[in-house]
Design a protein around this motif. Sequence first.
Motif, PDB file in Angstrom:
ATOM      1  N   TYR A 139       0.832  -1.209   0.000  1.00 34.25           N
ATOM      2  CA  TYR A 139       0.000   0.000   0.000  1.00 34.25           C
ATOM      3  C   TYR A 139       0.867   1.260   0.000  1.00 34.25           C
ATOM      4  N   LEU A 140       1.883   1.276   0.851  1.00 38.64           N
ATOM      5  CA  LEU A 140       2.768   2.442   0.899  1.00 38.64           C
ATOM      6  C   LEU A 140       3.495   2.639  -0.428  1.00 38.64           C
ATOM      7  N   GLN A 141       3.930   1.557  -1.048  1.00 39.13           N
ATOM      8  CA  GLN A 141       4.671   1.665  -2.302  1.00 39.13           C
ATOM      9  C   GLN A 141       3.815   2.203  -3.438  1.00 39.13           C
ATOM     10  N   HIS A 142       2.500   2.072  -3.318  1.00 37.20           N
ATOM     11  CA  HIS A 142       1.604   2.593  -4.345  1.00 37.20           C
ATOM     12  C   HIS A 142       0.986   3.933  -3.953  1.00 37.20           C
ATOM     13  N   ALA A 143       1.337   4.447  -2.790  1.00 40.83           N
ATOM     14  CA  ALA A 143       0.769   5.712  -2.325  1.00 40.83           C
ATOM     15  C   ALA A 143       1.425   6.896  -3.030  1.00 40.83           C
ATOM     16  N   ARG A 144       0.629   7.940  -3.241  1.00 40.96           N
ATOM     17  CA  ARG A 144       1.106   9.156  -3.904  1.00 40.96           C
ATOM     18  C   ARG A 144       0.803  10.341  -2.981  1.00 40.96           C
ATOM     19  N   VAL A 145       1.855  10.981  -2.501  1.00 41.04           N
ATOM     20  CA  VAL A 145       1.720  12.045  -1.503  1.00 41.04           C
ATOM     21  C   VAL A 145       2.387  13.317  -2.015  1.00 41.04           C
ATOM     22  N   ALA A 146       1.720  14.439  -1.841  1.00 38.64           N
ATOM     23  CA  ALA A 146       2.294  15.740  -2.192  1.00 38.64           C
ATOM     24  C   ALA A 146       2.669  16.477  -0.914  1.00 38.64           C
ATOM     25  N   ILE A 147       3.869  17.041  -0.902  1.00 41.95           N
ATOM     26  CA  ILE A 147       4.347  17.818   0.241  1.00 41.95           C
ATOM     27  C   ILE A 147       4.555  19.253  -0.220  1.00 41.95           C
ATOM     28  N   PHE A 148       3.837  20.163   0.415  1.00 42.37           N
ATOM     29  CA  PHE A 148       3.941  21.577   0.061  1.00 42.37           C
ATOM     30  C   PHE A 148       4.759  22.286   1.131  1.00 42.37           C
ATOM     31  N   GLY A 149       5.948  22.732   0.746  1.00 38.96           N
ATOM     32  CA  GLY A 149       6.871  23.362   1.676  1.00 38.96           C
ATOM     33  C   GLY A 149       7.916  22.371   2.142  1.00 38.96           C
ATOM     34  N   LEU A 150       9.189  22.691   1.917  1.00 43.06           N
ATOM     35  CA  LEU A 150      10.286  21.786   2.271  1.00 43.06           C
ATOM     36  C   LEU A 150      11.215  22.433   3.290  1.00 43.06           C
ATOM     37  N   GLY A 151      10.624  23.090   4.273  1.00 40.38           N
ATOM     38  CA  GLY A 151      11.406  23.750   5.311  1.00 40.38           C
ATOM     39  C   GLY A 151      11.547  22.886   6.541  1.00 40.38           C
ATOM     40  N   GLY A 152      11.330  23.494   7.711  1.00 39.52           N
ATOM     41  CA  GLY A 152      11.545  22.798   8.968  1.00 39.52           C
ATOM     42  C   GLY A 152      10.592  21.651   9.210  1.00 39.52           C
ATOM     43  N   VAL A 153       9.414  21.668   8.598  1.00 37.30           N
ATOM     44  CA  VAL A 153       8.457  20.566   8.715  1.00 37.30           C
ATOM     45  C   VAL A 153       8.526  19.664   7.486  1.00 37.30           C
ATOM     46  N   GLY A 154       8.401  20.258   6.320  1.00 36.33           N
ATOM     47  CA  GLY A 154       8.307  19.479   5.088  1.00 36.33           C
ATOM     48  C   GLY A 154       9.535  18.655   4.759  1.00 36.33           C
ATOM     49  N   SER A 155      10.730  19.162   5.072  1.00 32.54           N
ATOM     50  CA  SER A 155      11.942  18.409   4.745  1.00 32.54           C
ATOM     51  C   SER A 155      11.992  17.098   5.524  1.00 32.54           C
ATOM     52  N   TYR A 156      11.589  17.141   6.785  1.00 29.19           N
ATOM     53  CA  TYR A 156      11.596  15.921   7.603  1.00 29.19           C
ATOM     54  C   TYR A 156      10.429  15.004   7.241  1.00 29.19           C
ATOM     55  N   ALA A 157       9.303  15.589   6.837  1.00 28.27           N
ATOM     56  CA  ALA A 157       8.177  14.773   6.397  1.00 28.27           C
ATOM     57  C   ALA A 157       8.547  13.980   5.147  1.00 28.27           C
ATOM     58  N   ALA A 158       9.198  14.640   4.204  1.00 29.86           N
ATOM     59  CA  ALA A 158       9.620  13.962   2.982  1.00 29.86           C
ATOM     60  C   ALA A 158      10.596  12.831   3.292  1.00 29.86           C
TER      61      ALA A 158
END
Length: 237
Positions: A85-104
């Motif tokens: 399921y995770l391998q087929h998931a498609r996620v968009a991350i808006f903002g690659l700063g203090g939160v988004g960089s670690y989320a990615a």
Amino acid sequence: MAGGVGVPRVYEAIHARNVNAARHEKDPRDGGGYFENSFYENDIVETFDGRPVPGRPSSCLELITDMHPYFGRTELLIGAEGLTYLQHARVAIFGLGGVGSYAAEALARSGVGMLRLVDFDRVAASNFNRQLYALQSTLGATKVSIAMARLRDINPEIQLDGQEAFFHADTADQLLASPLDFVIDAIDSLGPKCELLAQCVERGIPVISAMGAAARTDPAALRRSTIWETAGCPLAR
């Protein structure tokens, strides 16, 4: 993720002959040296009630060597169905700063198969105290380009869609183009943040939004809730 397949229960118990899986126990096969999270070859993998795990090899050695080369530990935790399921998931991350960089980073290391990375900004010296991509060697580089190189170095199989763009009403169709299973809002500007949330709700895309945590020092005070239940955060209000 919400709406996904049911994640199998974690194999909390490994009852076996010669079980020696406790962290930092001595392994007599290597001259008494210490080891972490390893198993004897003839350990039997069982479920909570003592039955063998359905569809799984009978020994821990087979169980581990039969798994994904990068995400075997994740598969051990959530099962083959959950990892698929995770391998087929498609996620968009808006903002690659203090939160988004670690989320990615976390999503890539969890086995998520496709990430859309959206940020128009470049690394600045002021980013060093909190942002994953801020290094002496990356000053002035776009955050999207750094993120893509780093995530591909973690998982060469990941699909990445880098968008060096600013989110607003005119770019919504491009940046929220289907298919998307989930959106992470890590934007720190009020206007684009509100527009993104409104667009996600209108399009029926599940979204999680990071609110304000600047100058806060108590992580235990964080709570997950709907935006209508937030308190103490001027950005959420």
